[in-house]
Design a protein around this motif. Sequence first.
Motif, PDB file in Angstrom:
ATOM      1  N   PRO A   1       0.321  -1.037  -0.393  1.00 53.56           N
ATOM      2  CA  PRO A   1      -0.105  -0.117   0.340  1.00 53.56           C
ATOM      3  C   PRO A   1       0.814   1.116   0.269  1.00 53.56           C
ATOM      4  O   PRO A   1       0.133   1.707  -0.035  1.00 53.56           O
ATOM      5  CB  PRO A   1      -0.908   0.113   1.294  1.00 53.56           C
ATOM      6  CG  PRO A   1      -0.236  -1.005   2.194  1.00 53.56           C
ATOM      7  CD  PRO A   1       0.347  -1.695   1.146  1.00 53.56           C
ATOM      8  N   ARG A   2       1.822   1.530   0.294  1.00 51.04           N
ATOM      9  CA  ARG A   2       2.573   2.039   0.670  1.00 51.04           C
ATOM     10  C   ARG A   2       4.458   2.131   0.112  1.00 51.04           C
ATOM     11  O   ARG A   2       5.040   1.260  -0.490  1.00 51.04           O
ATOM     12  CB  ARG A   2       3.695   2.593   1.991  1.00 51.04           C
ATOM     13  CG  ARG A   2       2.640   2.903   2.732  1.00 51.04           C
ATOM     14  CD  ARG A   2       3.815   2.847   3.786  1.00 51.04           C
ATOM     15  NE  ARG A   2       4.980   4.514   3.728  1.00 51.04           N
ATOM     16  CZ  ARG A   2       6.214   4.184   4.290  1.00 51.04           C
ATOM     17  NH1 ARG A   2       6.356   2.725   5.451  1.00 51.04           N
ATOM     18  NH2 ARG A   2       7.410   4.544   3.850  1.00 51.04           N
ATOM     19  N   LYS A   3       4.625   3.263  -1.475  1.00 49.51           N
ATOM     20  CA  LYS A   3       4.611   3.648  -2.780  1.00 49.51           C
ATOM     21  C   LYS A   3       6.184   3.857  -2.594  1.00 49.51           C
ATOM     22  O   LYS A   3       6.545   3.369  -3.202  1.00 49.51           O
ATOM     23  CB  LYS A   3       3.965   3.999  -3.512  1.00 49.51           C
ATOM     24  CG  LYS A   3       2.518   3.934  -4.152  1.00 49.51           C
ATOM     25  CD  LYS A   3       2.805   2.390  -5.010  1.00 49.51           C
ATOM     26  CE  LYS A   3       1.313   2.246  -5.024  1.00 49.51           C
ATOM     27  NZ  LYS A   3       0.802   0.419  -4.830  1.00 49.51           N
ATOM     28  N   ASP A   4       6.043   4.122  -1.503  1.00 48.83           N
ATOM     29  CA  ASP A   4       7.606   4.213  -1.262  1.00 48.83           C
ATOM     30  C   ASP A   4       8.296   3.727   0.200  1.00 48.83           C
ATOM     31  O   ASP A   4       9.121   3.926   0.033  1.00 48.83           O
ATOM     32  CB  ASP A   4       7.720   6.192  -0.199  1.00 48.83           C
ATOM     33  CG  ASP A   4       6.885   6.397   0.370  1.00 48.83           C
ATOM     34  OD1 ASP A   4       6.407   5.425   1.298  1.00 48.83           O
ATOM     35  OD2 ASP A   4       7.631   7.145   1.152  1.00 48.83           O
ATOM     36  N   ALA A   5       8.018   2.400   0.564  1.00 53.31           N
ATOM     37  CA  ALA A   5       8.688   1.668   1.584  1.00 53.31           C
ATOM     38  C   ALA A   5       9.310   1.008   0.185  1.00 53.31           C
ATOM     39  O   ALA A   5       9.570   1.073  -0.595  1.00 53.31           O
ATOM     40  CB  ALA A   5       7.354   0.698   1.441  1.00 53.31           C
ATOM     41  N   LEU A   6      10.571   0.323   1.797  1.00 50.77           N
ATOM     42  CA  LEU A   6      11.756  -0.645   0.885  1.00 50.77           C
ATOM     43  C   LEU A   6      11.233  -1.622   0.398  1.00 50.77           C
ATOM     44  O   LEU A   6      11.793  -2.014  -0.560  1.00 50.77           O
ATOM     45  CB  LEU A   6      12.218  -0.850   2.450  1.00 50.77           C
ATOM     46  CG  LEU A   6      13.039  -1.676   2.409  1.00 50.77           C
ATOM     47  CD1 LEU A   6      14.321  -1.235   1.806  1.00 50.77           C
ATOM     48  CD2 LEU A   6      13.938  -2.089   3.772  1.00 50.77           C
ATOM     49  N   GLY A   7      10.130  -2.307   0.878  1.00 56.06           N
ATOM     50  CA  GLY A   7       9.832  -3.599  -0.270  1.00 56.06           C
ATOM     51  C   GLY A   7      10.720  -4.461  -0.121  1.00 56.06           C
ATOM     52  O   GLY A   7      11.554  -4.723   0.328  1.00 56.06           O
ATOM     53  N   THR A   8      10.694  -6.280  -0.443  1.00 59.62           N
ATOM     54  CA  THR A   8      11.168  -7.028  -1.351  1.00 59.62           C
ATOM     55  C   THR A   8      11.557  -7.070  -2.328  1.00 59.62           C
ATOM     56  O   THR A   8      10.719  -7.066  -3.352  1.00 59.62           O
ATOM     57  CB  THR A   8      10.580  -8.472  -0.573  1.00 59.62           C
ATOM     58  OG1 THR A   8       9.697  -8.462   0.889  1.00 59.62           O
ATOM     59  CG2 THR A   8      11.326  -9.510  -0.955  1.00 59.62           C
TER      60      THR A   8
ATOM     61  N   LEU B   1       7.982  -4.523   9.603  1.00 58.07           N
ATOM     62  CA  LEU B   1       8.246  -5.492   8.348  1.00 58.07           C
ATOM     63  C   LEU B   1       6.875  -5.142   7.059  1.00 58.07           C
ATOM     64  O   LEU B   1       7.238  -4.736   6.163  1.00 58.07           O
ATOM     65  CB  LEU B   1       8.043  -7.346   8.359  1.00 58.07           C
ATOM     66  CG  LEU B   1       9.815  -7.158   9.706  1.00 58.07           C
ATOM     67  CD1 LEU B   1       9.187  -8.567   9.786  1.00 58.07           C
ATOM     68  CD2 LEU B   1      11.109  -7.321   8.922  1.00 58.07           C
ATOM     69  N   ALA B   2       5.762  -5.321   7.969  1.00 59.62           N
ATOM     70  CA  ALA B   2       4.447  -4.588   6.884  1.00 59.62           C
ATOM     71  C   ALA B   2       4.727  -3.192   6.852  1.00 59.62           C
ATOM     72  O   ALA B   2       4.631  -3.210   4.964  1.00 59.62           O
ATOM     73  CB  ALA B   2       3.065  -5.133   7.677  1.00 59.62           C
ATOM     74  N   GLN B   3       5.251  -2.459   7.596  1.00 57.02           N
ATOM     75  CA  GLN B   3       4.951  -1.276   6.936  1.00 57.02           C
ATOM     76  C   GLN B   3       5.715  -0.959   5.823  1.00 57.02           C
ATOM     77  O   GLN B   3       5.320  -0.398   4.913  1.00 57.02           O
ATOM     78  CB  GLN B   3       5.511  -0.243   8.273  1.00 57.02           C
ATOM     79  CG  GLN B   3       5.590   1.153   8.290  1.00 57.02           C
ATOM     80  CD  GLN B   3       4.642   1.970   7.978  1.00 57.02           C
ATOM     81  OE1 GLN B   3       3.294   1.413   8.397  1.00 57.02           O
ATOM     82  NE2 GLN B   3       4.422   2.795   7.606  1.00 57.02           N
ATOM     83  N   GLU B   4       7.044  -1.370   5.754  1.00 63.42           N
ATOM     84  CA  GLU B   4       7.963  -0.916   4.720  1.00 63.42           C
ATOM     85  C   GLU B   4       8.136  -2.734   3.558  1.00 63.42           C
ATOM     86  O   GLU B   4       8.819  -2.669   2.989  1.00 63.42           O
ATOM     87  CB  GLU B   4       9.989  -1.319   5.441  1.00 63.42           C
ATOM     88  CG  GLU B   4       9.747  -0.379   6.441  1.00 63.42           C
ATOM     89  CD  GLU B   4       9.648   1.365   5.013  1.00 63.42           C
ATOM     90  OE1 GLU B   4      10.517   0.601   4.058  1.00 63.42           O
ATOM     91  OE2 GLU B   4       9.751   2.397   5.743  1.00 63.42           O
ATOM     92  N   CYS B   5       6.755  -3.453   4.247  1.00 66.30           N
ATOM     93  CA  CYS B   5       6.234  -4.481   2.507  1.00 66.30           C
ATOM     94  C   CYS B   5       7.664  -5.322   3.210  1.00 66.30           C
ATOM     95  O   CYS B   5       7.375  -5.408   1.388  1.00 66.30           O
ATOM     96  CB  CYS B   5       5.508  -3.585   1.469  1.00 66.30           C
ATOM     97  SG  CYS B   5       5.056  -3.017   1.715  1.00 66.30           S
ATOM     98  N   VAL B   6       8.190  -5.470   3.118  1.00 66.89           N
ATOM     99  CA  VAL B   6       9.956  -6.822   3.273  1.00 66.89           C
ATOM    100  C   VAL B   6       9.262  -8.231   4.146  1.00 66.89           C
ATOM    101  O   VAL B   6       8.049  -7.979   5.300  1.00 66.89           O
ATOM    102  CB  VAL B   6      10.920  -6.210   3.778  1.00 66.89           C
ATOM    103  CG1 VAL B   6      11.441  -4.725   2.867  1.00 66.89           C
ATOM    104  CG2 VAL B   6      10.885  -5.508   5.935  1.00 66.89           C
ATOM    105  N   HIS B   7       9.469  -8.787   3.615  1.00 68.95           N
ATOM    106  CA  HIS B   7       9.534  -9.864   4.547  1.00 68.95           C
ATOM    107  C   HIS B   7      10.816 -11.219   4.394  1.00 68.95           C
ATOM    108  O   HIS B   7      11.857 -10.815   4.364  1.00 68.95           O
ATOM    109  CB  HIS B   7       9.357 -11.387   2.991  1.00 68.95           C
ATOM    110  CG  HIS B   7       7.591 -10.729   2.184  1.00 68.95           C
ATOM    111  ND1 HIS B   7       7.518 -10.804   1.161  1.00 68.95           N
ATOM    112  CD2 HIS B   7       6.484 -10.833   3.124  1.00 68.95           C
ATOM    113  CE1 HIS B   7       6.556 -10.760   0.895  1.00 68.95           C
ATOM    114  NE2 HIS B   7       5.782 -10.584   2.736  1.00 68.95           N
TER     115      HIS B   7
END
Length: 263
Positions: free
Chosen positions: A28-35, A85-91
């Motif tokens: 949901p956050r486009k500027d998140a770190l992400g996996t 982790l969810a806040q930054e969309c990382v696994h």
Amino acid sequence: MNCSTLVASLFVLAVLGGTAQAATTDCPRKDALGTSRVIAVDAATYPRVGLKSFPQSLPLRDKEVVLTFDDGPWPPTTKKVLAALAQECVHATFFLIGKPASEHPDIVKLIEAGGHTIGHHSWSHPDLAHMPESDAISQIDRGIAADEKALHGTATTTPSTPFFRFPGFQSTPALLDLMQSRGISVFGADLWASDWHEMSSKQELELLIRRLKEARKGIILLHDPKAHTAAMLPAFLRYLRENDYHVVQVVPKQATVDISRTP
Ligand SMILES: [Zn+2]
């Protein structure tokens, strides 16, 4: 098309042959770190990884990290880690201890629901290198069975994710050989925050960043039951994002998948 064709089994290799792009579009956050990507690991290719204990690690590129958390589940700190982790969309990967997993199956399911990888870390975290080998094997199997029971309701000693980390990295050549023969990859670590020591989250963050700057990449060991680690994690993930690091998730390499159908 005849019936025999229809009932013929169709075998496909899993899409996760070596590496695959993670689905980041649902963040949901486009500027998140992400996996950034996923590495599929199997014991034949990677029987033991982590430079702190072994000569080999994962094929990570510069500024790529794999986040691993040991010794949970431990509410409420595991929930805080999951939220960060969810806040930054990382696994990440969680190496669970069987006993708390059996006591908190809801948290185990929460970890899985977050898309994280679940590895195993024995039943009660003893030093497996300094006990009779049969007892060590019992510890390994009981832990796997407890984690699987919490996850899927069946206490099988065949792990759905064949990843194991020895408590305190204390293994023996015989136990390592046994794990390899069972198709289980043994994870060490490339760097850690020494978060088993008492320290403030600020001290932990500074130490971890300093070590990451030296290593530049690697499998990072943290402990989700530690309150200072749970408190530190949002700032560490922010640091990774702002300094162009990439988070890689490890998943088990799929065996041949049978998607046979009947008409
Ligand atoms: Zn541990």
